[in-house]
Write a protein that holds these residues in place. Structure first.
Motif, PDB file in Angstrom:
ATOM      1  N   ASP A   1      17.268 -22.155  -2.117  1.00  0.00           N
ATOM      2  CA  ASP A   1      16.212 -21.224  -1.755  1.00  0.00           C
ATOM      3  C   ASP A   1      17.080 -19.996  -0.959  1.00  0.00           C
ATOM      4  OD1 ASP A   1      12.864 -22.694  -1.514  1.00  0.00           O
ATOM      5  OD2 ASP A   1      14.384 -23.782  -0.656  1.00  0.00           O
ATOM      6  N   LEU A   2      16.978 -19.114  -2.056  1.00  0.00           N
ATOM      7  CA  LEU A   2      17.734 -18.150  -1.736  1.00  0.00           C
ATOM      8  C   LEU A   2      17.144 -17.244  -0.400  1.00  0.00           C
ATOM      9  CD1 LEU A   2      20.048 -15.638  -2.641  1.00  0.00           C
ATOM     10  CD2 LEU A   2      17.589 -14.653  -3.891  1.00  0.00           C
ATOM     11  N   MET A   3      17.921 -16.363   0.459  1.00  0.00           N
ATOM     12  CA  MET A   3      17.520 -16.230   1.631  1.00  0.00           C
ATOM     13  C   MET A   3      17.997 -14.672   2.235  1.00  0.00           C
ATOM     14  SD  MET A   3      16.485 -19.447   2.804  1.00  0.00           S
ATOM     15  CE  MET A   3      15.745 -18.825   4.757  1.00  0.00           C
ATOM     16  N   LYS A   4      19.278 -14.955   1.413  1.00  0.00           N
ATOM     17  CA  LYS A   4      19.123 -12.907   1.283  1.00  0.00           C
ATOM     18  C   LYS A   4      20.685 -12.795   0.293  1.00  0.00           C
ATOM     19  CE  LYS A   4      22.567 -13.775   5.059  1.00  0.00           C
ATOM     20  NZ  LYS A   4      22.656 -13.450   6.718  1.00  0.00           N
ATOM     21  N   ASN A   5      21.175 -11.759   0.303  1.00  0.00           N
ATOM     22  CA  ASN A   5      22.136 -11.836  -0.912  1.00  0.00           C
ATOM     23  C   ASN A   5      23.071 -10.207  -0.535  1.00  0.00           C
ATOM     24  OD1 ASN A   5      19.794 -10.093  -1.974  1.00  0.00           O
ATOM     25  ND2 ASN A   5      21.893  -8.963  -3.329  1.00  0.00           N
ATOM     26  N   TYR A   6      23.740 -10.107  -0.057  1.00  0.00           N
ATOM     27  CA  TYR A   6      24.396  -8.753  -0.023  1.00  0.00           C
ATOM     28  C   TYR A   6      26.204  -9.008  -0.886  1.00  0.00           C
ATOM     29  CZ  TYR A   6      26.993 -12.348   3.523  1.00  0.00           C
ATOM     30  OH  TYR A   6      27.127 -13.188   3.880  1.00  0.00           O
ATOM     31  N   LYS A   7      27.164  -7.372  -1.242  1.00  0.00           N
ATOM     32  CA  LYS A   7      28.372  -7.313  -1.555  1.00  0.00           C
ATOM     33  C   LYS A   7      29.371  -7.634  -0.567  1.00  0.00           C
ATOM     34  CE  LYS A   7      26.067  -3.672  -4.542  1.00  0.00           C
ATOM     35  NZ  LYS A   7      26.291  -4.427  -6.310  1.00  0.00           N
ATOM     36  N   ILE A   8      29.951  -7.453  -0.990  1.00  0.00           N
ATOM     37  CA  ILE A   8      31.707  -8.182  -0.980  1.00  0.00           C
ATOM     38  C   ILE A   8      32.543  -7.723  -1.254  1.00  0.00           C
ATOM     39  CG2 ILE A   8      30.543 -10.775   0.296  1.00  0.00           C
ATOM     40  CD1 ILE A   8      31.684 -12.556  -1.840  1.00  0.00           C
ATOM     41  N   ALA A   9      34.056  -8.398  -1.159  1.00  0.00           N
ATOM     42  CA  ALA A   9      35.109  -7.693  -1.477  1.00  0.00           C
ATOM     43  C   ALA A   9      35.167  -8.075  -2.854  1.00  0.00           C
ATOM     44  CB  ALA A   9      35.840  -6.982  -0.728  1.00  0.00           C
TER      45      ALA A   9
END
Length: 283
Positions: free
Chosen positions: A189-197
């Motif tokens: 289940d997808l909980m969250k997402n964000y950008k990384i280097a």
């Protein structure tokens, strides 16, 4: 000045597009075939860049990082907190890498002292339904497939421009937000997402041994019946002595009888195998 501004804007757009997106999934598992009430839950990352994606356990990444730093700290016996390592235990002891250019999926997992890798040779055939719903902030569409002995139902969204998903799943018109087998034994289940280097480098502690998938399965079965043969041999293992815990109590004494240590290790490995008798892939 106008030309410089256009160049700067183009460089900024290029930099943003080159960033890696990290999608955090909650993975729920029932790995013990004899005890379905024993439910394991942990987080896993799906890191997606322009060239590839990698799916791996959050705890395993942290655990490998602790071991890597410990062994880089100096030669000789390494002492690592037992509580720390127990807190980072993972049921996701593998990683899955998808190469976008050649459409290849590579699976990696440790068996005993060696890391094995193989290229997935079974394409996933999806049956896309017209059924839709809302999961969180995303409008999602239903898709189904049979893969590796389980029937899976996935919900994907075209709101996110990635034809990808957790584990080996992908190839749908959007990102998989949720996928679960029909027995309710494994779900992502997808909980969250964000950008990384950038995508984190995996600490493998040895060069992976490339094999065919069928050979990997044979090695897995052999490990379950004779685990110690894998612990005493291998080209990819960590050769430095290690002690988890410390002190002079059980498991912390460096002068134990080798035969007793071997017996305890064998019992522990067999017990772990028993607790993982309901794998995600049944075929």
């Amino acid at each position: 000045m106008k030309r410089i501004g256009i160049i700067a804007l183009a460089l900024f757009i290029q930099q943003v597009s080159a960033q890696t997106n990290r999608f955090v999934y909650q993975v729920t598992m029932k790995p013990d075939a004899e005890n379905k009430a024993d439910i394991k839950t942990e987080n896993a990352y799906l890191d997606i860049s322009q060239e590839k994606s990698v799916f791996y356990s959050e705890n395993k990444m942290k655990r490998d990082s602790v071991l890597q730093k410990a062994f880089q700290g100096g030669a000789g016996r390494v002492n690592i907190s037992r509580d720390l390592m127990e807190g980072l235990r993972s049921n996701i002891n593998y990683s899955v890498e998808k190469d976008k250019a050649n459409q290849k999926t590579t699976f990696k997992e440790r068996i005993g002292r060696d890391v094995y890798s193989y290229e997935e040779d079974r394409p996933i055939a999806w049956k896309i339904s017209s059924e839709t719903q809302k999961i969180g902030e995303y409008k999602v569409q239903k898709a189904e497939t049979d893969f590796a002995g389980r029937k899976w139902t996935a919900w994907f969204t075209t709101d996110l421009p990635y034809q990808d998903g957790p584990y080996k799943f992908g190839g749908l018109p959007g990102l998989i937000v949720k996928i679960e087998d029909d027995k309710g034994e494994y779900s992502f289940d997808l909980m969250k997402n964000y950008k990384i280097a950038e995508i984190s480098s995996m600490n493998q502690f040895g060069k992976p041994l490339k094999v065919k998938r069928t050979d990997f399965v044979k090695q897995q079965k052999k490990f379950q019946t004779d685990p110690m043969s894998f612990m005493t041999q291998g080209s990819g293992g960590i050769s430095a002595p290690m002690r988890i815990g410390g002190g002079r109590g059980p498991g912390g004494d460096g002068n134990q009888n080798p035969a007793d240590m071997r017996k305890r290790m064998e019992e522990r490995v067999k017990e772990e195998a028993k607790k993982n008798s309901n794998p995600i892939e049944l075929q």
